[in-house]
Design a protein around this motif. Structure first.
Motif, PDB file in Angstrom:
ATOM      1  N   LYS A 145       1.358  -3.649  -4.248  1.00 13.44           N
ATOM      2  CA  LYS A 145       0.832  -4.913  -3.761  1.00 13.44           C
ATOM      3  C   LYS A 145       1.984  -5.916  -3.649  1.00 13.44           C
ATOM      4  CE  LYS A 145      -3.849  -4.643  -5.655  1.00 13.44           C
ATOM      5  NZ  LYS A 145      -4.875  -5.341  -6.491  1.00 13.44           N
ATOM      6  N   ASP A 155       3.701  -7.165  -6.748  1.00 16.47           N
ATOM      7  CA  ASP A 155       4.547  -6.238  -7.519  1.00 16.47           C
ATOM      8  C   ASP A 155       6.029  -6.479  -7.259  1.00 16.47           C
ATOM      9  OD1 ASP A 155       2.203  -3.553  -6.858  1.00 16.47           O
ATOM     10  OD2 ASP A 155       2.221  -5.043  -8.480  1.00 16.47           O
ATOM     11  N   ARG A 168       0.814  -1.228   0.000  1.00 18.98           N
ATOM     12  CA  ARG A 168       0.000   0.000   0.000  1.00 18.98           C
ATOM     13  C   ARG A 168       0.847   1.278   0.000  1.00 18.98           C
ATOM     14  NH1 ARG A 168      -3.245  -3.418   3.119  1.00 18.98           N
ATOM     15  NH2 ARG A 168      -2.308  -2.721   5.078  1.00 18.98           N
ATOM     16  N   SER A 210       3.854   3.792  -1.735  1.00 13.97           N
ATOM     17  CA  SER A 210       4.167   4.215  -3.094  1.00 13.97           C
ATOM     18  C   SER A 210       5.662   4.099  -3.331  1.00 13.97           C
ATOM     19  CB  SER A 210       3.737   5.672  -3.303  1.00 13.97           C
ATOM     20  OG  SER A 210       2.352   5.813  -3.069  1.00 13.97           O
ATOM     21  N   SER A 221       1.923   4.025 -13.153  1.00 14.36           N
ATOM     22  CA  SER A 221       1.949   5.142 -14.091  1.00 14.36           C
ATOM     23  C   SER A 221       3.387   5.389 -14.501  1.00 14.36           C
ATOM     24  CB  SER A 221       1.343   6.403 -13.470  1.00 14.36           C
ATOM     25  OG  SER A 221       2.137   6.842 -12.380  1.00 14.36           O
ATOM     26  N   PRO A 239      -0.755  -2.063 -15.587  1.00 14.38           N
ATOM     27  CA  PRO A 239      -1.922  -2.028 -14.685  1.00 14.38           C
ATOM     28  C   PRO A 239      -2.213  -0.580 -14.286  1.00 14.38           C
ATOM     29  CG  PRO A 239      -0.257  -3.615 -13.951  1.00 14.38           C
ATOM     30  CD  PRO A 239       0.408  -2.730 -14.969  1.00 14.38           C
ATOM     31  N   LYS A 240      -3.025   0.069 -15.051  1.00 18.22           N
ATOM     32  CA  LYS A 240      -3.160   1.529 -14.942  1.00 18.22           C
ATOM     33  C   LYS A 240      -3.846   1.985 -13.655  1.00 18.22           C
ATOM     34  CE  LYS A 240      -3.280   1.978 -19.948  1.00 18.22           C
ATOM     35  NZ  LYS A 240      -3.270   0.497 -20.175  1.00 18.22           N
ATOM     36  N   ASP A 241      -4.463   1.040 -12.944  1.00 14.61           N
ATOM     37  CA  ASP A 241      -5.082   1.449 -11.680  1.00 14.61           C
ATOM     38  C   ASP A 241      -4.039   1.759 -10.617  1.00 14.61           C
ATOM     39  OD1 ASP A 241      -5.813  -1.786 -10.168  1.00 14.61           O
ATOM     40  OD2 ASP A 241      -4.329  -1.231 -11.686  1.00 14.61           O
ATOM     41  N   ARG A 242      -2.802   1.231 -10.818  1.00 12.96           N
ATOM     42  CA  ARG A 242      -1.777   1.459  -9.793  1.00 12.96           C
ATOM     43  C   ARG A 242      -0.429   1.881 -10.369  1.00 12.96           C
ATOM     44  NH1 ARG A 242       0.043  -2.429  -7.407  1.00 12.96           N
ATOM     45  NH2 ARG A 242      -0.559  -4.111  -8.839  1.00 12.96           N
ATOM     46  N   GLN A 295       1.497   2.964  -7.143  1.00 10.22           N
ATOM     47  CA  GLN A 295       0.761   3.544  -6.030  1.00 10.22           C
ATOM     48  C   GLN A 295      -0.681   3.060  -6.034  1.00 10.22           C
ATOM     49  OE1 GLN A 295       0.494   7.828  -6.159  1.00 10.22           O
ATOM     50  NE2 GLN A 295      -0.307   7.971  -4.094  1.00 10.22           N
TER      51      GLN A 295
END
Lengths: 116, 113
Positions: A83, A86, A16, A18, A66, A61-64, A80
């Motif tokens: 998980k 990752d 969780r 960044s 960039s 995975p564009k939800d997290r 960000q």
């Protein structure tokens, strides 16, 4: 000729949180790539830039995740929030990218990310 | 499924022997192939490449063979040395898909004295 530079080399974070990775490609290389390499597997493309434009981000995975390459040179990849899955080595590569005839990609040493 | 794969995950050879690492691909639109060597803690390092209009290419101590009929690629290393111990990946570029490469899982080569 200097190679592809990446920093940091290692990063340990808790889930969780960044994290950001930085890449400086070989001078003059128009195309820049970010790959994810999970232990025991081959690199998997996350995103590809041509100068400062995105060519392919279909596997990002564009939800997290960039990434940006604002001035067409250096690039940053951000996660960000992170998980556990990752945890991997994040590789940056660059190539001349001027044609499809000879696309040798040169890789940096990577950033090893551990998510706890 | 994965387009590029390797027949053997590990290969052990004696120093001085020749090594052959195999790779299969499934996409007939693949037109460019590269072999990379990756040592522990380092990024992949370019070894040799071949375009689909060729069936053989030679470098220093390395030869790549391409058989488009059976979609098979091999890397031959002559007189294998301890410094050749690493993981070897073949990667393919699919025609008109941009410049990104699709990597296989890799073969670990161990050279014993």
């Amino acid at each position: 000729e200097a190679g592809v530079a990446q920093s940091p080399r290692y990063k340990i974070i808790e889930k969780r949180q960044s994290v950001a990775f930085w890449c400086n490609p070989i001078s003059g290389h128009a195309t820049l790539y970010w790959y994810q390499q999970i232990l025991g597997q081959g690199p998997k493309l996350l995103i590809q830039f041509q100068n400062n434009g995105v060519v392919d981000d279909s596997q990002l995975p564009k939800d997290r995740f960039s990434a940006e390459r604002l001035k067409g040179v250096d690039s940053t990849l951000k996660i960000q929030p992170a998980k556990l899955e990752d945890s991997a080595v994040y590789l940056c590569a660059s190539s001349l990218g001027v044609s499809n005839l000879k696309n040798i990609q040169y890789f940096g040493a990577g950033t090893r990310l551990s998510v706890l | 499924g994965e387009s590029v794969g390797l027949h053997l995950p590990t290969l052990s050879v004696q120093e001085g022997d020749n090594s052959i690492i195999n790779c299969a691909y499934s996409n007939s639109a693949s037109d460019y192939f590269i072999w990379y060597k990756q040592e522990s803690g380092k990024g992949p390092q370019f070894i040799i490449d071949i375009r689909s209009n060729m069936d053989k290419r030679q470098g220093q101590r390395v030869t790549v063979l391409l058989n488009k009929t059976v979609k098979h690629l091999s890397l031959q290393i002559a007189a294998t040395q301890p410094g050749d111990s690493a993981v070897y990946f073949c990667a393919e570029n699919i025609q008109n898909s941009g410049y990104a490469l699709n990597f296989g899982k890799g073969t670990s080569l161990l050279v014993t004295p």
